[in-house]
Structures are given as structure tokens and as C-alpha cells.
Design a protein around this motif. Structure first.
Motif, PDB file in Angstrom:
ATOM      1  N   ALA A 266      55.992  -0.713  37.082  1.00 53.15           N
ATOM      2  CA  ALA A 266      56.218   0.702  36.744  1.00 53.15           C
ATOM      3  C   ALA A 266      57.696   1.006  36.935  1.00 53.15           C
ATOM      4  CB  ALA A 266      55.371   1.609  37.640  1.00 53.15           C
ATOM      5  N   SER A 267      58.148   2.152  36.439  1.00 50.02           N
ATOM      6  CA  SER A 267      59.543   2.595  36.586  1.00 50.02           C
ATOM      7  C   SER A 267      60.538   1.507  36.185  1.00 50.02           C
ATOM      8  CB  SER A 267      59.819   3.063  38.014  1.00 50.02           C
ATOM      9  OG  SER A 267      59.025   4.168  38.321  1.00 50.02           O
TER      10      SER A 267
ATOM     11  N   SER B 260      54.234  -2.426  46.672  1.00 48.84           N
ATOM     12  CA  SER B 260      55.159  -1.375  47.118  1.00 48.84           C
ATOM     13  C   SER B 260      56.592  -1.892  47.260  1.00 48.84           C
ATOM     14  CB  SER B 260      54.690  -0.749  48.434  1.00 48.84           C
ATOM     15  OG  SER B 260      53.448  -0.132  48.263  1.00 48.84           O
ATOM     16  N   LEU B 261      57.034  -2.662  46.264  1.00 47.33           N
ATOM     17  CA  LEU B 261      58.372  -3.247  46.293  1.00 47.33           C
ATOM     18  C   LEU B 261      59.147  -2.861  45.041  1.00 47.33           C
ATOM     19  CD1 LEU B 261      57.489  -6.905  47.368  1.00 47.33           C
ATOM     20  CD2 LEU B 261      58.448  -5.111  48.821  1.00 47.33           C
TER      21      LEU B 261
ATOM     22  N   SER C 150      54.092   6.210  47.320  1.00 45.49           N
ATOM     23  CA  SER C 150      53.924   6.166  45.871  1.00 45.49           C
ATOM     24  C   SER C 150      55.118   5.484  45.210  1.00 45.49           C
ATOM     25  CB  SER C 150      53.757   7.585  45.318  1.00 45.49           C
ATOM     26  OG  SER C 150      54.910   8.338  45.566  1.00 45.49           O
ATOM     27  N   PRO C 151      54.905   4.903  44.013  1.00 42.77           N
ATOM     28  CA  PRO C 151      56.014   4.228  43.335  1.00 42.77           C
ATOM     29  C   PRO C 151      57.097   5.208  42.917  1.00 42.77           C
ATOM     30  CG  PRO C 151      54.097   4.340  41.903  1.00 42.77           C
ATOM     31  CD  PRO C 151      53.670   4.849  43.245  1.00 42.77           C
ATOM     32  N   PRO C 152      58.292   4.713  42.655  1.00 45.96           N
ATOM     33  CA  PRO C 152      59.390   5.589  42.233  1.00 45.96           C
ATOM     34  C   PRO C 152      59.060   6.361  40.953  1.00 45.96           C
ATOM     35  CG  PRO C 152      60.230   3.428  42.805  1.00 45.96           C
ATOM     36  CD  PRO C 152      58.737   3.329  42.820  1.00 45.96           C
TER      37      PRO C 152
ATOM     38  N   ASN D  41      76.930  -1.592  40.755  1.00 44.63           N
ATOM     39  CA  ASN D  41      76.175  -2.478  41.643  1.00 44.63           C
ATOM     40  C   ASN D  41      75.147  -1.707  42.475  1.00 44.63           C
ATOM     41  OD1 ASN D  41      77.812  -1.154  43.413  1.00 44.63           O
ATOM     42  ND2 ASN D  41      78.730  -2.974  44.322  1.00 44.63           N
ATOM     43  N   SER D  42      74.790  -0.497  42.025  1.00 44.19           N
ATOM     44  CA  SER D  42      73.812   0.328  42.747  1.00 44.19           C
ATOM     45  C   SER D  42      72.612   0.667  41.869  1.00 44.19           C
ATOM     46  CB  SER D  42      74.448   1.636  43.215  1.00 44.19           C
ATOM     47  OG  SER D  42      75.447   1.392  44.171  1.00 44.19           O
ATOM     48  N   ILE D  43      71.464   0.716  42.495  1.00 46.52           N
ATOM     49  CA  ILE D  43      70.225   1.117  41.836  1.00 46.52           C
ATOM     50  C   ILE D  43      69.774   2.413  42.484  1.00 46.52           C
ATOM     51  CG2 ILE D  43      67.813   0.501  41.453  1.00 46.52           C
ATOM     52  CD1 ILE D  43      68.879  -2.471  41.510  1.00 46.52           C
ATOM     53  N   PHE D  44      69.510   3.413  41.653  1.00 44.98           N
ATOM     54  CA  PHE D  44      69.083   4.736  42.105  1.00 44.98           C
ATOM     55  C   PHE D  44      67.619   4.914  41.732  1.00 44.98           C
ATOM     56  CE2 PHE D  44      73.542   4.725  41.129  1.00 44.98           C
ATOM     57  CZ  PHE D  44      74.108   5.339  42.229  1.00 44.98           C
ATOM     58  N   PHE D  45      66.816   5.442  42.669  1.00 50.27           N
ATOM     59  CA  PHE D  45      65.415   5.680  42.360  1.00 50.27           C
ATOM     60  C   PHE D  45      64.904   6.902  43.114  1.00 50.27           C
ATOM     61  CE2 PHE D  45      65.629   2.666  45.802  1.00 50.27           C
ATOM     62  CZ  PHE D  45      64.557   2.924  46.636  1.00 50.27           C
TER      63      PHE D  45
END
Length: 163
Positions: free
Chosen positions: A60-61, A79-80, A100-102, A110-114
């Protein structure tokens, strides 16, 4: 006599969550879709979509790396937050998420936003402990779809829950 061509036959993806869960990479070479249990990937020069080996984890996401060579996703069953090369392989874990998932994710630099019920979080593309950037009060104030703009502004949706 005029020759006619039959229109191409498209086979629907079985068990697809919904028709709006398809995404292009930044260079528009790849089209990816969330399907159960795998993600499907289509090279835009090829009419056939194929499962990405190693993604049979209820994804998902889904989001792409800026160079389009990696796909990030939420592994809902474990949940990863993970990433995998578009060619497949073993997913690499970025971080764990709670409950819950993002509700949307993006990869800038170099960044991941969620987005989670706790707020908007950031984690390194190499993994690690996520950092809370915007704190929310949970489900009543759930943020959606974070996007980093110009390496300075964070854009996200926060619904108006006032009655």
C-alpha cells in the motif's frame, strides 16, 4: 477493400484494490499498480504489466525514488515501510510504522515522507528511526499525501473535521 485492426485486448488485473491506485515514476518510464498480493509494473515501452518479484506482501502507499529505480511501499501485513528495486528482489526495510499503514508517501532527495495517525514523518532513504515533522492528534486530524516542494515546503492535506 479496407483493412481493419482489432483494438488491443487488455486483461484486467485480478484482485486490484481500486482503479485509482496506479502511479508513474518521475521520468514516466514506469507505471506501477497496487494489486494483491503483488505490485505490478509496466515499462511504458511494453504493453504487458508484470508482477515485481519479491512484493507479495499486501503493498500500500506506493511511491517511487526520484531516479525511478526504486519503489517504496508500506508492507501492511508486517507494519513496515520498505523499498525494492523496480527489477525486483528482496525488499529492504526502512522503518516500522504503528497501527495503520501510511496515508500517502513520497521520496524527495534522500528523505522519505509519510503520513500516519501520529502526523507527517520523515525517514532516510537508507532507513532508520522516523522523525516526526508535523504532529497530529490522531484519526480526527489525519494528514494525507505529504509532498516536499523545493526542498523547503511540505505540502499535505489535513481535512476539516469540524461539524
Amino acid at each position: 477493400r479496407m483493412k481493419t485492426r482489432r483494438p488491443p485486448t487488455f486483461r484486467p488485473v485480478r484482485y486490484c484494490r481500486s482503479a485509482h491506485r496506479y502511479f508513474h515514476d518521475p521520468g514516466h518510464r514506469w507505471l506501477i499498480g497496487e494489486a494483491l498480493p503483488d505490485m505490478i509494473l509496466r515499462d511504458m515501452s511494453d504493453p504487458v504489466a508484470r508482477p515485481i518479484p519479491g512484493t507479495g506482501v499486501d503493498p500500500a502507499s506506493v511511491f517511487f525514488s526520484p531516479d525511478g529505480q526504486w519503489v517504496g511501499f508500506a508492507n501492511v501485513s508486517a507494519s513496515l515501510l520498505q523499498k525494492i528495486e523496480v527489477t525486483g528482489g528482496s525488499p529492504l526495510t526502512l522503518c516500522k510504522f504503528d497501527n495503520s499503514p501510511p496515508y500517502g508517501a513520497s521520496w524527495t532527495g534522500n528523505s522519505i515522507f509519510f503520513a500516519t495517525p501520529a502526523g507527517i514523518l520523515r525517514v532516510s532513504e537508507n532507513g532508520g528511526e522516523p522523525e516526526v515533522l508535523v504532529k497530529t492528534t490522531g484519526a480526527a486530524e489525519q494528514a494525507y499525501g505529504p509532498q516536499m516542494l523545493d526542498d523547503e515546503w511540505l505540502l499535505f492535506t489535513l481535512p476539516n473535521t469540524a461539524a
